[in-house]
Design an enzyme around this catalytic site. Sequence first.
Site, short mmCIF file in Angstrom:
data_model
loop_
_atom_site.label_atom_id
_atom_site.label_comp_id
_atom_site.label_asym_id
_atom_site.label_seq_id
_atom_site.Cartn_x
_atom_site.Cartn_y
_atom_site.Cartn_z
N ASP A 14 0.84 -1.20 0.00
CA ASP A 14 0.00 0.00 0.00
C ASP A 14 0.88 1.25 0.00
O ASP A 14 2.06 1.20 0.35
CB ASP A 14 -0.97 0.02 1.20
N GLU A 25 0.06 -0.94 5.91
CA GLU A 25 1.14 -0.36 6.70
C GLU A 25 0.97 1.13 6.85
O GLU A 25 1.20 1.70 7.93
CB GLU A 25 2.50 -0.68 6.05
#
Length: 456
Positions: free
Chosen positions: A88, A153
Site C-alpha cells: 500500500d 502499513e
Amino acid sequence: MIKVIDFIHTNRDRYVSELKDYLAIPSISALPEHQGDVRRCAEWTAEEMTRVGLENVKLVETPGNPVVYGDWLHAEGAPTILFYGHYDVQPVDPLDLWETPPFEASVRDGEIYARGSADDKGQVFMHFKAIEAHMKQHGKLPVNLRVIIEGEEEVGSKNLDNFIKANKDTLGADVVVISDSAMFDRGVPSICYGLRGLTYFQIDVRGTNSDLHSGIFGGSVANPAMVLAQMLAKMRDTSGRIRVPGFYDDVRELTQAERDEWKKLPWSDKRYMKELGAPKLFGETGFTTLERRWGRPTLEVNGMLSGFTGEGAKTVLPAVAMAKVSMRLVPDQHPDKIADLFEAYVKELAPKTVEVKVTRMHGGKPWMADFDNTYVRAAGRAIEQGFGKTPVFCREGGSIPVVATFQEELGIPSVLFGVGLPDENAHAPNEKLDLDNFHNGIVASAILYEEIGSRR
Ligand code: BES
Ligand code: ZN
C-alpha cells in the site's frame, strides 16, 4: 553467486520496466475510493511472487486489506528468513506539485519517480528480483524464505497483529528482513537498528450548530479555531518539550556511547537546513538533529481544518475546527499509555465553551535491536558487496509498527536494510528511488540470502 549477480546485471532494464507496472497501481490504503486498486495491487503482488518462483502464494483475507503470503522452504538445514514489506502507498495530494503523474512512473537523472517507488513497492520489488535471480540461475534458493506483503502499513497495520497471532505456527523464522527505510545518505548504505513508535489522534472542536456571521455573533461565543489553536499551543513549549503530563516518564535516555557513535556519522546541519529549505532548525533543546530525529519523542500537528480557507475574505465564525495530532515515541514509551495521557490532557485543556471530541486513530510501538548478531553481520557483508561500502548503523524516526510485534509475538529479530535516500520524498510529492541503489539493492539482497543461508 557469480551467475546470480551476472543475471541481475543483464536484466537491469527489464526490472525497471516491470517495476513501472507495479507502480502504476494506485494502492492508496487511506482512501476508501481506492479499495479496488488496493486489492488489484495485492493480486499483482501475488502473481509476481508466483512468477519469481515462490510457492503457496495466496491472499489471506483480513477485516481490512489482504496480506499476500508466499514461501519457499526447501533449503534443508538452512535458516528461514521472513521477508516483510507493504504494497500500500500514501495519498498523493497535493497533486499539482508532482512534476509527472504519481502513478505513471518516469525516469529522470537515474531516479524513478512515482508514489511507492521508495516506500515501499520499489524496495519490495528489489527482493522479488533477487529471488527470481536465484531461481532462474539455480532453480532454488540458498535459504528458506517466507514472504508477507501487507496492504495496511500506511494506515497503522491495524489487522496485521491479529494475522501474526493467528498464524504463529506458519510464520516461524529465524530472522525478519525488511527493506522499508532509507540509507543514511547517498553513498552511505546503512543498517537500521531502531524505529520510533507512534500514536495518532483526531481532535474535533464544536462551538455552535452552524457557522455564524462573525460580526453579528463574534465576541459572544467561543471560536473553535481559536480554542483549538490555544489547546495545541499548550501541547509543546518553545524549547520543544512536550507538555502532556507524564509523557517523558518511560523515555529511555540516550547513552553517551550511542550519542558518541552518532557524532561520528557524516552529518551537516547546514546542508540539512538548506536541503529542507528551513530558515533555521528547531527541536528539543540539548539534543543534536540526529538525536532529535532518532532518539527523542515528538508531538506534531499533522493537519488542521477550520472556517473559510478559500481565496478572498469571508467574515465567518466557524462552527467546528479539527486537527490531526500524532506523537512519535521512543523506547520504552507504550503507545496505549501515551494515548491515555494525551486524552486526559486534551480533556483538561478543553474549555467549557466548546465540545471537544478526541478520536484515537492508530499506533505502534517503538523498536530497538541489539545489532551485534549473526544476521546483522551477514547483512553488513551483503551490503558491502552490493554497494562497495561498509554500512553504518543508524536509527530512524519513522515507524513500522509490525517490527515490535515480530519481536514480541514471534521472538524473531529484524534486520532493516533500506535503500531509499533521505531526499526520496516519501509521503510527499515527487517520491523517487535512485535506480543505482535499487539495482545494487537487488545484488545485496541476493547475497544476503546466500549469506544467511550459509549459517547452518
Ligand atoms: N517506510 C516508512 C517507515 C520508515 C520511514 C522507516 C523512514 C524508516 C525510515 C513506512 O512506510 C511509514 O511511513 N510508516 C508510517 C507508519 C504509521 C502510518 C503507523 C509512518 O512512519 O508514518
Ligand atoms: Zn513504508
